[in-house]
Design a protein around this motif. Structure first.
Motif, short mmCIF file in Angstrom:
data_model
loop_
_atom_site.label_atom_id
_atom_site.label_comp_id
_atom_site.label_asym_id
_atom_site.label_seq_id
_atom_site.Cartn_x
_atom_site.Cartn_y
_atom_site.Cartn_z
N ASN A 202 -12.63 30.54 45.26
CA ASN A 202 -11.43 30.83 44.06
C ASN A 202 -10.48 29.71 43.99
O ASN A 202 -10.04 29.47 42.87
CB ASN A 202 -10.79 32.17 44.11
N LEU A 203 -10.14 29.17 45.07
CA LEU A 203 -9.11 28.32 45.05
C LEU A 203 -9.47 26.96 44.35
O LEU A 203 -8.72 26.35 43.41
CB LEU A 203 -8.70 27.79 46.40
N TYR A 204 -10.71 26.57 44.45
CA TYR A 204 -11.31 25.46 43.73
C TYR A 204 -11.28 25.77 42.12
O TYR A 204 -10.99 24.96 41.22
CB TYR A 204 -12.75 25.05 44.11
N ASN A 205 -11.78 27.00 41.81
CA ASN A 205 -11.95 27.43 40.62
C ASN A 205 -10.55 27.51 40.03
O ASN A 205 -10.56 27.10 38.61
CB ASN A 205 -12.91 28.76 40.43
N HIS A 206 -9.64 28.22 40.41
CA HIS A 206 -8.56 28.36 39.67
C HIS A 206 -7.84 27.20 39.40
O HIS A 206 -7.00 27.00 38.51
CB HIS A 206 -7.54 29.61 40.62
N LEU A 207 -7.86 26.26 40.40
CA LEU A 207 -7.01 25.14 40.40
C LEU A 207 -7.76 24.12 39.32
O LEU A 207 -7.06 23.36 38.62
CB LEU A 207 -7.22 24.24 41.85
N ALA A 208 -9.11 24.12 39.34
CA ALA A 208 -9.77 23.31 37.93
C ALA A 208 -9.24 24.07 36.76
O ALA A 208 -8.84 23.26 35.96
CB ALA A 208 -11.06 23.60 38.30
N ALA A 209 -9.18 25.40 36.62
CA ALA A 209 -8.61 26.11 35.47
C ALA A 209 -7.26 25.66 34.82
O ALA A 209 -6.80 25.49 33.80
CB ALA A 209 -8.94 27.54 35.26
N ARG A 210 -6.47 25.66 36.15
CA ARG A 210 -5.00 25.39 35.87
C ARG A 210 -4.78 24.08 35.28
O ARG A 210 -3.93 23.70 34.82
CB ARG A 210 -4.24 25.91 37.23
N THR A 211 -5.45 23.15 35.94
CA THR A 211 -5.27 21.54 35.70
C THR A 211 -6.21 20.95 34.50
O THR A 211 -6.32 20.04 34.07
CB THR A 211 -5.53 20.74 36.99
N GLY A 212 -6.87 22.00 33.86
CA GLY A 212 -7.93 21.70 32.72
C GLY A 212 -9.03 20.63 33.01
O GLY A 212 -9.46 19.84 32.57
#
Length: 468
Positions: A202-212
């Motif tokens: 989830n860390l990778y997935n949410h970091l990707a979503a947060r930074t576009g």
């Protein structure tokens, strides 16, 4: 006058064994072996030999055989991390853990010093609630004051107006054991590894979503490294302390992108943990259990070089090293050895709450659909079957590398086995473990002396650094 044999028989078993040891012609060599193990409480006894030859000529470059050793055996450390099992080896394990975690924070041990400037967090993840328990209070605060609260369906009050300090035996015990969800507690422990894996994904997935960014694109630019340690709370539930670091895609030697900061990572950790939802294996006896992290989540930045905010690197490494030597038995949340059945659980000197968790492990472990979880084999740790400390592959050095470095430092003779043309033949066999009563007393004294010498050395080193 009694003859010598009769006088010896009047001595205690320990005294008789001490006399036998010191009168052995090879006592000094045995003492050297015990010193070499640091006074290990349960050393492993090996017998055998090591022969190193030149591959071209067949010439013997080095040969060692236990035939000339006391008892024809060599003593080596047990390497048990638990302080309740072997204090000397646990101290060594704690020191190794300190350097392993610290190297991932400040560099060294093959890691560049630049890792100290990377985005780093100290995170604590907890288990969810499985039912109300008595808690430690402070400043006169009461445990669970609920005015006019109705009793539970079992007739027990869910209110507690008492004030509990940290030594109170009630702390961590359920207000109503019949209401407490013991199966959920055990299954959460058994799936804690899956929960951590889902969190890191989830860390990778949410970091990707947060930074576009896309998920695949993000993984080509950053890498998340971590080291985590599990600790039993007073309610006998595990929570996780973790150091999380952001690197570039290639690892510690590669700086992360400019946008990857602690301020970006911290909220991502919170959302990544909050959205983890897994299911336990289906059982006809109780269906499926939802698995998630608890709502209590602590995220703290780590202090960068020259910065005055956040936690200090050495303090975090020492904190993790402290808990890595503790087992379930240290917090009275289990045992350091496997149980053989309900009778051995009942005989264990544990609280009724912990015994109920172990009985639940044993009962659920008999269900065919839950057999892969091996709950009976891990009943002594309340179903938790993960390592106390784990880390990602490139977070830092390894225990094996630290032990090899220490062995190279302590080795007085050159290692001929490292020569390119050398062939080493080894023949070793396990022949026992532990100490006789007198030997255990001598080993304990050696361990205490070495621990005192280590503390004196640390104090002198700290004093010298303070004077600079």
């Amino acid at each position: 006058m009694l003859d010598r044999t009769a006088r010896l028989r009047q001595l205690s078993e320990v005294d008789q064994d001490l006399i036998r040891l010191v009168q052995d012609p090879r006592f000094h060599r045995w003492l050297e072996q015990v010193n070499a193990t640091g006074g290990c409480a349960h050393p492993v006894h090996l017998t055998g030999s090591t022969t190193t030859r030149d591959s071209g000529t067949g010439e013997i470059l080095h040969h060692y055989d236990t035939a000339e050793e006391p008892g024809e055996r060599l003593l080596v450390r047990c390497r048990n991390r638990r302080a309740t099992v072997c204090a000397p080896c646990s101290r060594l394990h704690a020191d190794d853990t300190f350097h392993l975690v610290r190297a991932g924070l400040v560099g060294g041990k093959s890691l560049p010093a630049e890792v100290r400037d990377r985005p780093r967090l100290f995170v604590t993840l907890t288990a969810p609630s499985f039912g109300p328990v008595h808690r430690v209070t402070a400043n006169g605060e009461r445990c669970r004051p609920r005015r006019n609260a109705d009793p539970c369906e079992h007739g027990r009050s869910l209110s507690c107006p008492a004030v509990h300090d940290g030594t109170d035996a009630l702390v961590g015990q359920p207000l109503c054991p019949s209401c407490y969800d013991y199966p959920a507690h055990v299954l959460w422990h058994a799936n804690a590894g899956r929960l951590w894996k889902a969190f890191t994904d989830n860390l990778y997935n949410h970091l990707a979503a947060r930074t576009g960014r896309t998920r695949s694109g993000l993984r080509r630019t950053v890498r998340i490294s971590y080291a985590k340690v599990a600790e039993y709370q007073r309610r006998a539930a595990v929570h996780v302390h973790a150091v999380i670091r952001l690197d570039g895609a290639s690892g510690p030697g590669d700086p992360p992108p400019i946008w990857a900061t602690t301020d970006v990572l911290a909220p991502v950790v919170r959302t990544a943990a909050a959205t983890v939802r897994l299911r336990s294996p289906y059982s006809r006896a109780m269906g499926e259990q939802e698995l998630r992290w608890g709502t209590q989540l602590d995220v703290r930045p780590l202090r960068a070089f020259g910065d005055h905010g956040g936690l200090a690197d050495d303090a975090v490494a020492a904190y993790v090293a402290k808990y890595v030597t503790k087992g379930a038995a240290d917090t009275s949340a289990g045992l350091d050895h496997a149980v053989t059945g309900p009778d051995s659980i009942n005989a264990a000197p544990l609280s009724a709450h912990v015994q109920a968790l172990m009985h639940t492990c044993w009962r659920l472990g008999g269900l065919p659909e839950l057999e892969p979880l091996r709950l009976r084999a891990w009943a002594h740790t309340l179903g938790y079957r993960g390592h106390i400390l784990t880390k990602s592959r490139v977070y830092s050095t390894t225990y094996a590398a630290l032990r090899a470095e220490r062995a190279d430092f302590e080795r007085s003779a050159p290692d001929v086995a490292e020569e390119p043309d050398a062939i080493t033949e080894v023949q070793w066999r396990y022949v026992g473990s532990g100490h006789s009563p007198g030997a255990a007393l001598i080993a304990a004294g050696i361990a205490e002396d070495q621990a005192q010498n280590r503390e004196i050395s640390r104090a002198e080193t700290s004093g010298s650094e303070a004077c600079r």
